[in-house]
Design an enzyme around this catalytic site. Sequence first.
Site, PDB file in Angstrom:
ATOM      1  N   HIS A 184       0.825  -1.214   0.000  1.00 12.33           N
ATOM      2  CA  HIS A 184       0.000   0.000   0.000  1.00 12.33           C
ATOM      3  C   HIS A 184       0.851   1.254   0.000  1.00 12.33           C
ATOM      4  O   HIS A 184       0.732   2.106  -0.883  1.00 12.33           O
ATOM      5  CB  HIS A 184      -0.950   0.009   1.205  1.00 12.33           C
ATOM      6  CG  HIS A 184      -2.002   1.060   1.113  1.00 12.33           C
ATOM      7  ND1 HIS A 184      -1.739   2.399   1.362  1.00 12.33           N
ATOM      8  CD2 HIS A 184      -3.309   0.993   0.769  1.00 12.33           C
ATOM      9  CE1 HIS A 184      -2.846   3.102   1.179  1.00 12.33           C
ATOM     10  NE2 HIS A 184      -3.811   2.277   0.822  1.00 12.33           N
ATOM     11  N   GLU A 215       1.029   4.022  -3.011  1.00 12.55           N
ATOM     12  CA  GLU A 215       1.226   5.413  -2.631  1.00 12.55           C
ATOM     13  C   GLU A 215       2.645   5.735  -2.156  1.00 12.55           C
ATOM     14  O   GLU A 215       2.965   6.892  -1.940  1.00 12.55           O
ATOM     15  CB  GLU A 215       0.239   5.791  -1.513  1.00 12.55           C
ATOM     16  CG  GLU A 215      -1.219   5.705  -1.912  1.00 12.55           C
ATOM     17  CD  GLU A 215      -2.160   6.105  -0.785  1.00 12.55           C
ATOM     18  OE1 GLU A 215      -1.670   6.639   0.236  1.00 12.55           O
ATOM     19  OE2 GLU A 215      -3.374   5.891  -0.909  1.00 12.55           O
ATOM     20  N   HIS A 247      -7.925  -2.238  -3.837  1.00  9.51           N
ATOM     21  CA  HIS A 247      -6.626  -2.017  -4.489  1.00  9.51           C
ATOM     22  C   HIS A 247      -6.225  -3.230  -5.331  1.00  9.51           C
ATOM     23  O   HIS A 247      -5.742  -3.081  -6.458  1.00  9.51           O
ATOM     24  CB  HIS A 247      -5.548  -1.729  -3.438  1.00  9.51           C
ATOM     25  CG  HIS A 247      -5.615  -0.359  -2.864  1.00  9.51           C
ATOM     26  ND1 HIS A 247      -5.579   0.781  -3.642  1.00  9.51           N
ATOM     27  CD2 HIS A 247      -5.710   0.069  -1.575  1.00  9.51           C
ATOM     28  CE1 HIS A 247      -5.655   1.853  -2.866  1.00  9.51           C
ATOM     29  NE2 HIS A 247      -5.738   1.451  -1.610  1.00  9.51           N
TER      30      HIS A 247
END
EC number: 4.99.1.3
Length: 306
Positions: A184, A215, A247
């Site tokens: 993530h 990110e 995601h």
Amino acid sequence: MPRTLSHFGLRPLLFLLLLLAALSLTGTSHASGEAAPKEGILLVAFGTSVPEAQPAFKAVDAEFKKAFPGAPVVWAYTSQIIRKKLAEQGQPVGGISDGLAQLAKDGVKVVRVQSLHVLAGEEFTALERAVLLDVSKNPGRFESVFMGRPMLESKGDAQELLAAIKADTKSARGKNTALVLMGHGQSHGRADLAFEGVYAVFKSTDKNIHMATVEGARNFDDMLEGLKAAKIKHVVIAPLMLVAGDHARNDLAGDEDDSWATQLKKAGIKVDAHLKGLGETPGAAAILVRHAKESTDDLTKEPRKP
């Protein structure tokens, strides 16, 4: 003639001996029969509203109930948006304060709060702060509140998780097939260095593993460059996340132009998707259980330094 106690002289002595024996038995019975403080588990995740991601949470839940038989296992989601969405669907899941209140209602005195985050980034920091705030607002409610660390804290954790991932993806990977893992990450950089450490451990064991984040600092372009340099023509993509949620199903394996799968295919790389969260990967949840059991970080007390 030897001196002996009279019948009347024996009575007080016998009474005293019986009384002492009774008191001794009572004290022993109390000490040995006294129940240990009731223990309970609070599992804290960001949360998900994707039905396909639920198997991971169910697998983690089963793992903890097996490891802590008889202990209440309560869930809490930190995302207010997800909690609201689930409540509207008639599937409410509370927040951290709700979970702690439920454990108190269940008569729990020793709480083990276990983070279900992969790395200690921004979400884990917020979790710690929320638990501390609740403890300070309700002094004396629990005898102890232990905080379990996220899944990947040490080199040993990373090696244990990698072994689990490799075993779970073995049948999908050929000799020259690379494994692409999506983490993530966080836009402000928290956990970037921890992620790099995990990548280094993984890479030292399997050179055909490539990783990037949604990110974080290590992005898709960095990963694609590495794949091209290694002349990789076939990859298995999988989430390095607890659940295969939004995601995994959209950013990683979706049909959109900007998904990893689409971009990899445009680069001439064959793609197979392994949409399985870490929670449902055999052996991965055991790391979380171990962290819950090993934690000595009692948030009801001042930190102690050796």
